[in-house]
Design a protein around this motif. Structure first.
Motif, PDB file in Angstrom:
ATOM      1  N   LYS A 177       0.809  -1.215   0.000  1.00 29.19           N
ATOM      2  CA  LYS A 177       0.000   0.000   0.000  1.00 29.19           C
ATOM      3  C   LYS A 177       0.846   1.271   0.000  1.00 29.19           C
ATOM      4  O   LYS A 177       0.515   2.251  -0.686  1.00 29.19           O
ATOM      5  CB  LYS A 177      -0.942  -0.011   1.213  1.00 29.19           C
ATOM      6  N   ASN A 178       1.944   1.260   0.747  1.00 25.39           N
ATOM      7  CA  ASN A 178       2.797   2.455   0.830  1.00 25.39           C
ATOM      8  C   ASN A 178       4.135   2.284   0.107  1.00 25.39           C
ATOM      9  O   ASN A 178       5.033   3.103   0.277  1.00 25.39           O
ATOM     10  CB  ASN A 178       3.041   2.817   2.300  1.00 25.39           C
ATOM     11  N   ARG A 179       4.264   1.222  -0.681  1.00 24.86           N
ATOM     12  CA  ARG A 179       5.481   1.005  -1.469  1.00 24.86           C
ATOM     13  C   ARG A 179       5.265   1.627  -2.851  1.00 24.86           C
ATOM     14  O   ARG A 179       4.668   1.008  -3.732  1.00 24.86           O
ATOM     15  CB  ARG A 179       5.789  -0.487  -1.578  1.00 24.86           C
ATOM     16  N   LYS A 180       5.753   2.842  -3.030  1.00 25.99           N
ATOM     17  CA  LYS A 180       5.492   3.561  -4.280  1.00 25.99           C
ATOM     18  C   LYS A 180       6.757   3.982  -5.016  1.00 25.99           C
ATOM     19  O   LYS A 180       6.674   4.551  -6.109  1.00 25.99           O
ATOM     20  CB  LYS A 180       4.623   4.793  -3.987  1.00 25.99           C
ATOM     21  N   GLY A 181       7.914   3.694  -4.440  1.00 28.40           N
ATOM     22  CA  GLY A 181       9.164   4.086  -5.084  1.00 28.40           C
ATOM     23  C   GLY A 181       9.350   3.461  -6.448  1.00 28.40           C
ATOM     24  O   GLY A 181       9.864   4.101  -7.377  1.00 28.40           O
ATOM     25  N   PHE A 182       8.915   2.204  -6.603  1.00 28.21           N
ATOM     26  CA  PHE A 182       9.068   1.535  -7.902  1.00 28.21           C
ATOM     27  C   PHE A 182       8.186   2.174  -8.963  1.00 28.21           C
ATOM     28  O   PHE A 182       8.541   2.201 -10.151  1.00 28.21           O
ATOM     29  CB  PHE A 182       8.768   0.031  -7.765  1.00 28.21           C
ATOM     30  N   VAL A 183       7.036   2.715  -8.556  1.00 34.21           N
ATOM     31  CA  VAL A 183       6.152   3.399  -9.495  1.00 34.21           C
ATOM     32  C   VAL A 183       6.773   4.724  -9.931  1.00 34.21           C
ATOM     33  O   VAL A 183       6.755   5.081 -11.121  1.00 34.21           O
ATOM     34  CB  VAL A 183       4.764   3.636  -8.870  1.00 34.21           C
ATOM     35  N   ALA A 186       9.427   3.963 -12.429  1.00 32.77           N
ATOM     36  CA  ALA A 186       8.834   3.595 -13.708  1.00 32.77           C
ATOM     37  C   ALA A 186       8.422   4.843 -14.490  1.00 32.77           C
ATOM     38  O   ALA A 186       8.655   4.944 -15.702  1.00 32.77           O
ATOM     39  CB  ALA A 186       7.635   2.678 -13.485  1.00 32.77           C
ATOM     40  N   LEU A 187       7.827   5.807 -13.803  1.00 23.16           N
ATOM     41  CA  LEU A 187       7.413   7.048 -14.454  1.00 23.16           C
ATOM     42  C   LEU A 187       8.620   7.851 -14.927  1.00 23.16           C
ATOM     43  O   LEU A 187       8.623   8.390 -16.044  1.00 23.16           O
ATOM     44  CB  LEU A 187       6.564   7.880 -13.498  1.00 23.16           C
ATOM     45  N   GLN A 188       9.649   7.932 -14.112  1.00 28.02           N
ATOM     46  CA  GLN A 188      10.828   8.722 -14.475  1.00 28.02           C
ATOM     47  C   GLN A 188      11.541   8.163 -15.699  1.00 28.02           C
ATOM     48  O   GLN A 188      12.165   8.912 -16.454  1.00 28.02           O
ATOM     49  CB  GLN A 188      11.793   8.787 -13.291  1.00 28.02           C
ATOM     50  N   HIS A 189      11.438   6.847 -15.897  1.00 28.13           N
ATOM     51  CA  HIS A 189      12.146   6.223 -17.017  1.00 28.13           C
ATOM     52  C   HIS A 189      11.207   5.724 -18.117  1.00 28.13           C
ATOM     53  O   HIS A 189      11.677   5.163 -19.114  1.00 28.13           O
ATOM     54  CB  HIS A 189      12.986   5.055 -16.501  1.00 28.13           C
ATOM     55  N   GLY A 190       9.905   5.909 -17.935  1.00 31.91           N
ATOM     56  CA  GLY A 190       8.956   5.437 -18.940  1.00 31.91           C
ATOM     57  C   GLY A 190       8.924   3.932 -19.063  1.00 31.91           C
ATOM     58  O   GLY A 190       8.661   3.382 -20.143  1.00 31.91           O
ATOM     59  N   ALA A 191       9.191   3.231 -17.965  1.00 33.53           N
ATOM     60  CA  ALA A 191       9.186   1.759 -17.955  1.00 33.53           C
ATOM     61  C   ALA A 191       7.793   1.258 -17.586  1.00 33.53           C
ATOM     62  O   ALA A 191       7.206   1.718 -16.607  1.00 33.53           O
ATOM     63  CB  ALA A 191      10.222   1.236 -16.957  1.00 33.53           C
ATOM     64  N   HIS A 192       7.276   0.329 -18.359  1.00 37.90           N
ATOM     65  CA  HIS A 192       5.949  -0.209 -18.076  1.00 37.90           C
ATOM     66  C   HIS A 192       6.009  -1.100 -16.828  1.00 37.90           C
ATOM     67  O   HIS A 192       7.025  -1.742 -16.546  1.00 37.90           O
ATOM     68  CB  HIS A 192       5.430  -1.007 -19.270  1.00 37.90           C
ATOM     69  N   LEU A 193       4.896  -1.127 -16.096  1.00 39.65           N
ATOM     70  CA  LEU A 193       4.797  -1.902 -14.853  1.00 39.65           C
ATOM     71  C   LEU A 193       4.103  -3.237 -15.128  1.00 39.65           C
ATOM     72  O   LEU A 193       3.027  -3.276 -15.731  1.00 39.65           O
ATOM     73  CB  LEU A 193       4.016  -1.122 -13.802  1.00 39.65           C
ATOM     74  N   VAL A 194       4.731  -4.320 -14.674  1.00 34.86           N
ATOM     75  CA  VAL A 194       4.187  -5.660 -14.919  1.00 34.86           C
ATOM     76  C   VAL A 194       4.034  -6.403 -13.588  1.00 34.86           C
ATOM     77  O   VAL A 194       5.019  -6.639 -12.893  1.00 34.86           O
ATOM     78  CB  VAL A 194       5.112  -6.479 -15.843  1.00 34.86           C
ATOM     79  N   PRO A 195       2.823  -6.789 -13.210  1.00 34.62           N
ATOM     80  CA  PRO A 195       2.658  -7.588 -11.986  1.00 34.62           C
ATOM     81  C   PRO A 195       2.993  -9.052 -12.241  1.00 34.62           C
ATOM     82  O   PRO A 195       2.717  -9.590 -13.318  1.00 34.62           O
ATOM     83  CB  PRO A 195       1.166  -7.415 -11.659  1.00 34.62           C
ATOM     84  N   PRO A 270       7.535  13.272 -11.770  1.00 29.86           N
ATOM     85  CA  PRO A 270       6.111  12.975 -11.559  1.00 29.86           C
ATOM     86  C   PRO A 270       5.604  13.537 -10.232  1.00 29.86           C
ATOM     87  O   PRO A 270       6.312  13.528  -9.228  1.00 29.86           O
ATOM     88  CB  PRO A 270       6.070  11.446 -11.553  1.00 29.86           C
ATOM     89  N   SER A 271       4.378  14.010 -10.238  1.00 27.23           N
ATOM     90  CA  SER A 271       3.770  14.534  -9.017  1.00 27.23           C
ATOM     91  C   SER A 271       3.323  13.380  -8.131  1.00 27.23           C
ATOM     92  O   SER A 271       3.229  12.228  -8.570  1.00 27.23           O
ATOM     93  CB  SER A 271       2.569  15.410  -9.374  1.00 27.23           C
ATOM     94  N   HIS A 272       3.021  13.703  -6.879  1.00 25.52           N
ATOM     95  CA  HIS A 272       2.518  12.679  -5.959  1.00 25.52           C
ATOM     96  C   HIS A 272       1.206  12.092  -6.479  1.00 25.52           C
ATOM     97  O   HIS A 272       0.963  10.887  -6.349  1.00 25.52           O
ATOM     98  CB  HIS A 272       2.316  13.272  -4.568  1.00 25.52           C
ATOM     99  N   GLU A 273       0.383  12.966  -7.069  1.00 25.89           N
ATOM    100  CA  GLU A 273      -0.900  12.508  -7.588  1.00 25.89           C
ATOM    101  C   GLU A 273      -0.700  11.530  -8.752  1.00 25.89           C
ATOM    102  O   GLU A 273      -1.417  10.531  -8.868  1.00 25.89           O
ATOM    103  CB  GLU A 273      -1.740  13.703  -8.046  1.00 25.89           C
ATOM    104  N   ALA A 280      -2.221   2.884  -8.059  1.00 20.91           N
ATOM    105  CA  ALA A 280      -3.561   2.288  -7.980  1.00 20.91           C
ATOM    106  C   ALA A 280      -3.843   1.422  -9.206  1.00 20.91           C
ATOM    107  O   ALA A 280      -4.448   0.345  -9.095  1.00 20.91           O
ATOM    108  CB  ALA A 280      -4.614   3.395  -7.863  1.00 20.91           C
ATOM    109  N   MET A 281      -3.401   1.864 -10.384  1.00 20.14           N
ATOM    110  CA  MET A 281      -3.582   1.069 -11.600  1.00 20.14           C
ATOM    111  C   MET A 281      -2.813  -0.245 -11.503  1.00 20.14           C
ATOM    112  O   MET A 281      -3.302  -1.302 -11.922  1.00 20.14           O
ATOM    113  CB  MET A 281      -3.113   1.862 -12.825  1.00 20.14           C
ATOM    114  N   TYR A 282      -1.611  -0.180 -10.930  1.00 19.33           N
ATOM    115  CA  TYR A 282      -0.812  -1.391 -10.769  1.00 19.33           C
ATOM    116  C   TYR A 282      -1.498  -2.377  -9.819  1.00 19.33           C
ATOM    117  O   TYR A 282      -1.566  -3.579 -10.103  1.00 19.33           O
ATOM    118  CB  TYR A 282       0.578  -1.036 -10.232  1.00 19.33           C
ATOM    119  N   ILE A 283      -2.019  -1.882  -8.714  1.00 20.17           N
ATOM    120  CA  ILE A 283      -2.694  -2.751  -7.749  1.00 20.17           C
ATOM    121  C   ILE A 283      -3.918  -3.404  -8.385  1.00 20.17           C
ATOM    122  O   ILE A 283      -4.180  -4.599  -8.171  1.00 20.17           O
ATOM    123  CB  ILE A 283      -3.077  -1.960  -6.484  1.00 20.17           C
ATOM    124  N   ARG A 284      -4.672  -2.655  -9.179  1.00 18.41           N
ATOM    125  CA  ARG A 284      -5.839  -3.240  -9.852  1.00 18.41           C
ATOM    126  C   ARG A 284      -5.412  -4.351 -10.800  1.00 18.41           C
ATOM    127  O   ARG A 284      -6.067  -5.408 -10.882  1.00 18.41           O
ATOM    128  CB  ARG A 284      -6.614  -2.155 -10.614  1.00 18.41           C
TER     129      ARG A 284
END
Length: 308
Positions: A177-183, A186-195, A270-273, A280-284
């Motif tokens: 829930k509070n682990r957001k550093g990887f997100v 991903a945004l800073q480098h334009g890397a897609h997130l894969v669960p 990237p902003s906090h928002e 949230a998209m990754y968790i879904r």
């Protein structure tokens, strides 16, 4: 860490043996090669294809399931869940070719992030890099995502040591829930997130789980903050019999399912928002993967994924 402490720690012992010229040369090599783990390392197809990994895979057994393609024109951060006690599924699937990662995802180079302290150990560091392990640092991961071309997939066990403390059969709890550093990365480098979820990972050992607020839980958490991993009280099977107790993992099947990538734009700051939105998209996406496959790989339809 600067190489000087390493030299003072291991130098005398290395030079004391009968192979001091070789030891001295290797120590010199480490000093000049100190940054290699954070600059892509040195992967070896030979090490990744050692026959012993097939026996390792078959002991449990372990399988890798592909649900969507990963394009070699992109880079990816793979969130590996759950941590379990030893991350057996992540190791077998991303650091060896025994489950056919390169065949299932042609053009993709998998890496697995682990504690940076592991790369301070002479000789062992060479083995770690040869399989595709890298330090779980911003510098190392950033290099792979921005200075190593495309087609890189860095797997990170998001829950880390804290998650291992809640590992027990029949309970699926993730620290996310509070682990957001990887997100953010991903945004800073334009890397897609894969669960990615390894069904059965928590069944390999039996652990004594201490209640939150207990003095033993407090000791575990303080130890984790000091050295980076949590001391777990666990046991597995014995060497001679599955019915005896020991420290070998139980031969329980593990199925690692790679889910659908979450497309991520490149945003330098990237902003906090924005981070919260893609988190949230990754968790879904992770919840969908879990619910779509849980009944196929050892869980029931009513089992739920707890995210703390």
């Amino acid at each position: 860490m600067h190489p000087a402490p390493l030299s003072s720690a291991v130098g005398p012992q290395l030079l004391a043996d009968g192979f001091w010229p070789v030891s001295a040369l290797y120590l010199t090599w480490i000093i000049f090669d100190w940054d290699a783990p954070e600059q892509g390392g040195r992967r070896s197809a030979w090490v990744r294809n050692w026959p012993v990994w097939n026996h390792f895979r078959d002991y449990f057994p372990i399988q890798l399931v592909k649900t969507h393609s990963l394009l070699p024109s992109h880079n990816y951060i793979i969130g590996a869940h759950p941590h379990g006690i030893l991350c057996v599924g992540a190791f077998c699937n991303f650091i060896t070719e025994s489950t056919g990662f390169s065949e299932k995802f042609p053009g993709i180079r998998p890496f697995l992030a682990t504690l940076a302290g592991n790369f301070r150990l002479p000789v062992f560091r060479e083995y770690l890099m040869s399989g595709g392990l890298c330090p779980v640092t911003r510098r190392a991961i950033g290099y792979l995502l921005s200075q190593n071309g495309s087609g890189n997939a860095v797997a990170i066990v998001i829950g880390g040591a804290a998650e291992s403390l809640s590992c027990q059969p029949g309970v699926t709890t993730l620290i996310l829930k509070n682990r957001k550093g990887f997100v953010r990365m991903a945004l800073q480098h334009g890397a897609h997130l894969v669960p990615a979820f390894s069904f059965g990972e928590n069944n390999l050992f039996r652990q004594v789980v201490f209640e939150e607020g207990s003095w033993m839980r407090g000791i575990q958490k303080r130890f984790q903050k000091l050295v980076g991993f949590a001391p777990c009280v666990f046991y597995g099977r014995g060497l001679t019999s599955i019915h005896s107790r020991g420290f070998l993992p139980y031969p329980k099947p593990i199925t690692t399912v790679i889910g659908e990538p979450v497309t991520v734009p490149r945003i330098k700051e990237p902003s906090h928002e924005m981070v919260d939105l893609y988190h949230a998209m990754y968790i879904r996406s992770l919840l969908k993967l879990f619910n779509d496959h849980k009944a196929k790989y050892g869980l029931s339809e009513v089992d739920e994924l707890r995210i703390l």
